[in-house]
Write an enzyme that holds these catalytic residues in place. Structure first.
Site, mmCIF file in Angstrom:
data_model
loop_
_atom_site.group_PDB
_atom_site.id
_atom_site.type_symbol
_atom_site.label_atom_id
_atom_site.label_comp_id
_atom_site.label_asym_id
_atom_site.label_seq_id
_atom_site.Cartn_x
_atom_site.Cartn_y
_atom_site.Cartn_z
ATOM 1 N N HIS A 1 -42.852 22.867 -41.529
ATOM 2 C CA HIS A 1 -44.163 23.465 -41.791
ATOM 3 C C HIS A 1 -44.913 23.725 -40.479
ATOM 4 O O HIS A 1 -45.508 24.794 -40.297
ATOM 5 C CB HIS A 1 -45.000 22.544 -42.686
ATOM 6 C CG HIS A 1 -44.721 22.690 -44.147
ATOM 7 N ND1 HIS A 1 -43.498 22.376 -44.699
ATOM 8 C CD2 HIS A 1 -45.507 23.120 -45.179
ATOM 9 C CE1 HIS A 1 -43.541 22.591 -46.011
ATOM 10 N NE2 HIS A 1 -44.742 23.052 -46.324
ATOM 11 N N HIS B 1 -44.104 13.486 -42.532
ATOM 12 C CA HIS B 1 -43.606 13.714 -41.176
ATOM 13 C C HIS B 1 -44.205 12.702 -40.211
ATOM 14 O O HIS B 1 -45.365 12.296 -40.358
ATOM 15 C CB HIS B 1 -43.958 15.124 -40.680
ATOM 16 C CG HIS B 1 -42.975 16.171 -41.094
ATOM 17 N ND1 HIS B 1 -41.667 16.184 -40.666
ATOM 18 C CD2 HIS B 1 -43.115 17.253 -41.900
ATOM 19 C CE1 HIS B 1 -41.053 17.222 -41.195
ATOM 20 N NE2 HIS B 1 -41.907 17.879 -41.952
#
Length: 248
Positions: free
Chosen positions: A155, A204
């Site tokens: 992303h 993440h």
């Protein structure tokens, strides 16, 4: 061999000095960001960043409940909304919008460069994830579905690739300086918010996001440099000023 290397460096430096100052800054930025990504990847592979990464993610959750992030319910919902800007649907949507604008402005070659930059960035992100293959964080429960490995953050990287490339290419064909600054500022802000949301949602590590930003920045700078080079050779459309417009 040493003489040939020195001669190559001398010619390269002579060529760079003949270019516009901004291009020199961009080339330096590309070199530095590429080096930074390699350094971070090396530290991650050696697990030197693991303690820091886990501490940051854990600090964003309630002390007595790792499944609950800091902030009220609307903050959590906003995190999910922001992370959607880095998803495939949103990135394709914005790419199509910008391509439509460029088509109206009769800049088909810039559209071709835009699509090449987007597809190339997607391929680069996929390859990096495949070869590094870092497991996802297991410190806290994920607040978003994940399907791929962790490093670099897809992303974050694709947001930087798409938004920064879109911003750079748009800035290269927009005549007014204030509009160039506005477009690039929006692109940078979106990229930052998407990356931060990935850490907040626990999907993440911070180094995944930082590496994604850096890799995306490198790609965007490379695409911008190619665009400027092609413009200098009249291979793609330039930011020609309309009659009666000023440069700022």
């Amino acid at each position: 061999m040493q003489r040939q290397i020195l001669e190559f460096l001398r010619r390269t430096w002579t060529w760079l000095k003949s270019r516009e100052p901004l291009l020199l800054v961009v080339c330096l930025g590309f070199a530095v960001s590429t080096w930074a990504f390699i350094e971070i990847a090396d530290e991650v592979l050696e697990q030197e960043t693991q303690a820091f990464d886990k501490w940051v993610i854990r600090s964003l959750r309630q002390a007595d409940d790792p499944a609950t992030p800091l902030g009220s319910a609307w903050v959590q919902e906003m995190g999910r909304d922001l992370t959607a800007f880095g998803g495939v649907a949103a990135l394709v949507f914005f790419t199509v919008i910008v391509a439509g604008y460029l088509w109206i402005e009769k800049k088909p070659r810039v559209i071709a460069l835009l699509l090449a930059a987007a597809l190339g960035g997607l391929l680069l992100s996929t390859l990096l994830k495949h070869f590094i293959s870092r497991p996802r964080p297991d410190v806290v429960p994920h607040l978003s579905h994940v399907y791929t490995s962790s490093f670099p953050s897809g992303h974050s990287m694709l947001s930087a690739v798409i938004y920064l490339t879109l911003g750079a290419l748009l800035a290269s064909v927009i005549p007014r300086t204030i509009l160039k600054v506005y477009v690039l500022s929006v692109a940078i802000l979106l990229t930052i918010l998407v990356g931060l949301s990935r850490i907040y949602l626990g999907v993440h590590y911070p180094t995944d996001v930082i590496a994604g930003w850096i890799a995306g920045l490198s790609w965007a700078l490379l695409c911008w440099s190619i665009a400027r080079w092609l413009q200098s050779r009249n291979q793609i459309e330039d930011d020609e000023k309309e009659p009666g417009t000023s440069s700022n």
